[in-house]
Design a protein around this motif. Structure first.
Motif, PDB file in Angstrom:
ATOM      1  N   LEU A 171       0.842  -1.187   0.000  1.00  0.00           N
ATOM      2  CA  LEU A 171       0.000   0.000   0.000  1.00  0.00           C
ATOM      3  C   LEU A 171       0.883   1.246   0.000  1.00  0.00           C
ATOM      4  CD1 LEU A 171      -3.005   0.773   0.201  1.00  0.00           C
ATOM      5  CD2 LEU A 171      -2.751   0.722   2.680  1.00  0.00           C
ATOM      6  N   THR A 172       0.657   2.139  -0.956  1.00  0.00           N
ATOM      7  CA  THR A 172       1.430   3.382  -1.019  1.00  0.00           C
ATOM      8  C   THR A 172       0.553   4.555  -0.574  1.00  0.00           C
ATOM      9  OG1 THR A 172       0.840   3.913  -3.299  1.00  0.00           O
ATOM     10  CG2 THR A 172       2.797   2.494  -2.949  1.00  0.00           C
ATOM     11  N   MET A 180      -3.933   6.431  -0.274  1.00  0.00           N
ATOM     12  CA  MET A 180      -4.462   6.843   1.023  1.00  0.00           C
ATOM     13  C   MET A 180      -5.026   8.255   0.950  1.00  0.00           C
ATOM     14  SD  MET A 180      -3.648   4.247   2.960  1.00  0.00           S
ATOM     15  CE  MET A 180      -4.138   5.028   4.471  1.00  0.00           C
ATOM     16  N   SER A 181      -5.831   8.588   1.935  1.00  0.00           N
ATOM     17  CA  SER A 181      -6.330   9.953   2.072  1.00  0.00           C
ATOM     18  C   SER A 181      -5.242  10.821   2.708  1.00  0.00           C
ATOM     19  CB  SER A 181      -7.567   9.966   2.966  1.00  0.00           C
ATOM     20  OG  SER A 181      -7.793  11.255   3.479  1.00  0.00           O
ATOM     21  N   PRO A 207       5.741   3.786   0.601  1.00  0.00           N
ATOM     22  CA  PRO A 207       4.879   2.770   1.213  1.00  0.00           C
ATOM     23  C   PRO A 207       4.320   3.264   2.552  1.00  0.00           C
ATOM     24  CG  PRO A 207       6.968   1.807   0.513  1.00  0.00           C
ATOM     25  CD  PRO A 207       7.116   3.289   0.420  1.00  0.00           C
ATOM     26  N   LEU A 208       3.082   2.931   2.821  1.00  0.00           N
ATOM     27  CA  LEU A 208       2.469   3.335   4.083  1.00  0.00           C
ATOM     28  C   LEU A 208       3.274   2.838   5.268  1.00  0.00           C
ATOM     29  CD1 LEU A 208       0.240   4.589   5.795  1.00  0.00           C
ATOM     30  CD2 LEU A 208      -1.003   2.413   5.580  1.00  0.00           C
ATOM     31  N   PRO A 224      -8.483   4.432   7.841  1.00  0.00           N
ATOM     32  CA  PRO A 224      -9.567   3.751   7.122  1.00  0.00           C
ATOM     33  C   PRO A 224      -9.034   2.884   5.976  1.00  0.00           C
ATOM     34  CG  PRO A 224     -10.127   6.057   7.482  1.00  0.00           C
ATOM     35  CD  PRO A 224      -8.689   5.889   7.887  1.00  0.00           C
ATOM     36  N   GLY A 225      -9.526   1.654   5.934  1.00  0.00           N
ATOM     37  CA  GLY A 225      -9.151   0.739   4.859  1.00  0.00           C
ATOM     38  C   GLY A 225      -7.809   0.069   5.033  1.00  0.00           C
ATOM     39  N   VAL A 226      -7.150   0.273   6.166  1.00  0.00           N
ATOM     40  CA  VAL A 226      -5.825  -0.334   6.365  1.00  0.00           C
ATOM     41  C   VAL A 226      -5.932  -1.426   7.425  1.00  0.00           C
ATOM     42  CG1 VAL A 226      -3.383   0.048   6.900  1.00  0.00           C
ATOM     43  CG2 VAL A 226      -4.675   1.810   5.679  1.00  0.00           C
ATOM     44  N   GLY A 227      -5.748  -1.102   8.671  1.00  0.00           N
ATOM     45  CA  GLY A 227      -5.800  -2.074   9.755  1.00  0.00           C
ATOM     46  C   GLY A 227      -4.488  -2.822   9.914  1.00  0.00           C
ATOM     47  N   ARG A 228      -4.358  -3.428  11.061  1.00  0.00           N
ATOM     48  CA  ARG A 228      -3.097  -4.090  11.413  1.00  0.00           C
ATOM     49  C   ARG A 228      -2.757  -5.276  10.525  1.00  0.00           C
ATOM     50  NH1 ARG A 228      -4.129  -5.471  17.590  1.00  0.00           N
ATOM     51  NH2 ARG A 228      -4.749  -3.300  17.429  1.00  0.00           N
TER      52      ARG A 228
END
Length: 160
Positions: free
Chosen positions: A2-3, A7-8, A56-57, A104-108
């Motif tokens: 995830l980049t 994301m917001s 990357p996030l 939002p939309g990520v999580g551990r």
């Protein structure tokens, strides 16, 4: 992985701002100031985390959590290399996983898969196994430094 482009920006800025830090975006294709690993990985200079859309996030969260977990004296001198010891590094990894739940939309679970894909290594073989079975030292360190509460929920403050 995830980049940040996925994301917001407002969510990311809000998370970083809640801790009193700054998020600085640089244009795609330019050098990221303070990046220890080189582009596209996030960079740290003082109270600012530097990123670009292809960062990357997990990298943003990791470097951000380094700034949160270091003491004020180190943060004042911070440029590129966050330093710290093994216990602090473990705390950084643990905190970044906790904070992924705030996005939002990520999580551990998603973040831990990305950490594994990037190459984080833990003696139990995966980030998820470490988090569930071998991270007591990280939890205790975060609690001792006032960065999580008794339920291991992150507290929006910097280590003093």
């Amino acid at each position: 992985m995830l980049t940040l482009a996925e994301m917001s920006p407002a969510d990311l800025r809000g998370l970083v701002r809640d801790y009193g830090l700054e998020l600085a975006w640089v244009p795609q294709g330019t050098r990221i100031p303070g990046s220890y690993w080189g582009a596209p990985e996030a960079g740290l200079i003082g109270n600012t985390v530097h990123v670009r859309p292809d960062t990357p996030l997990h990298s943003l969260l990791h470097e951000f959590c380094h700034a949160v977990c270091m003491d004020a004296g180190r943060r004042a001198q911070l440029h590129t290399d966050a330093g710290g010891d093994v216990l602090e590094e473990n705390a950084v990894c643990y905190l970044q996983i906790l904070l992924a739940d705030r996005l939002p939309g990520v999580g551990r679970e998603r973040l831990m898969r990305d950490m594994d894909a990037w190459g984080y290594s833990f003696r139990l073989g995966s980030t998820a196994a470490w988090f569930a079975e071998d991270a007591e030292d990280a939890r205790l360190w975060l609690r001792e430094h006032g960065l999580v509460d008794e339920r291991n929920a992150p507290l929006p403050r910097l280590r003093q």
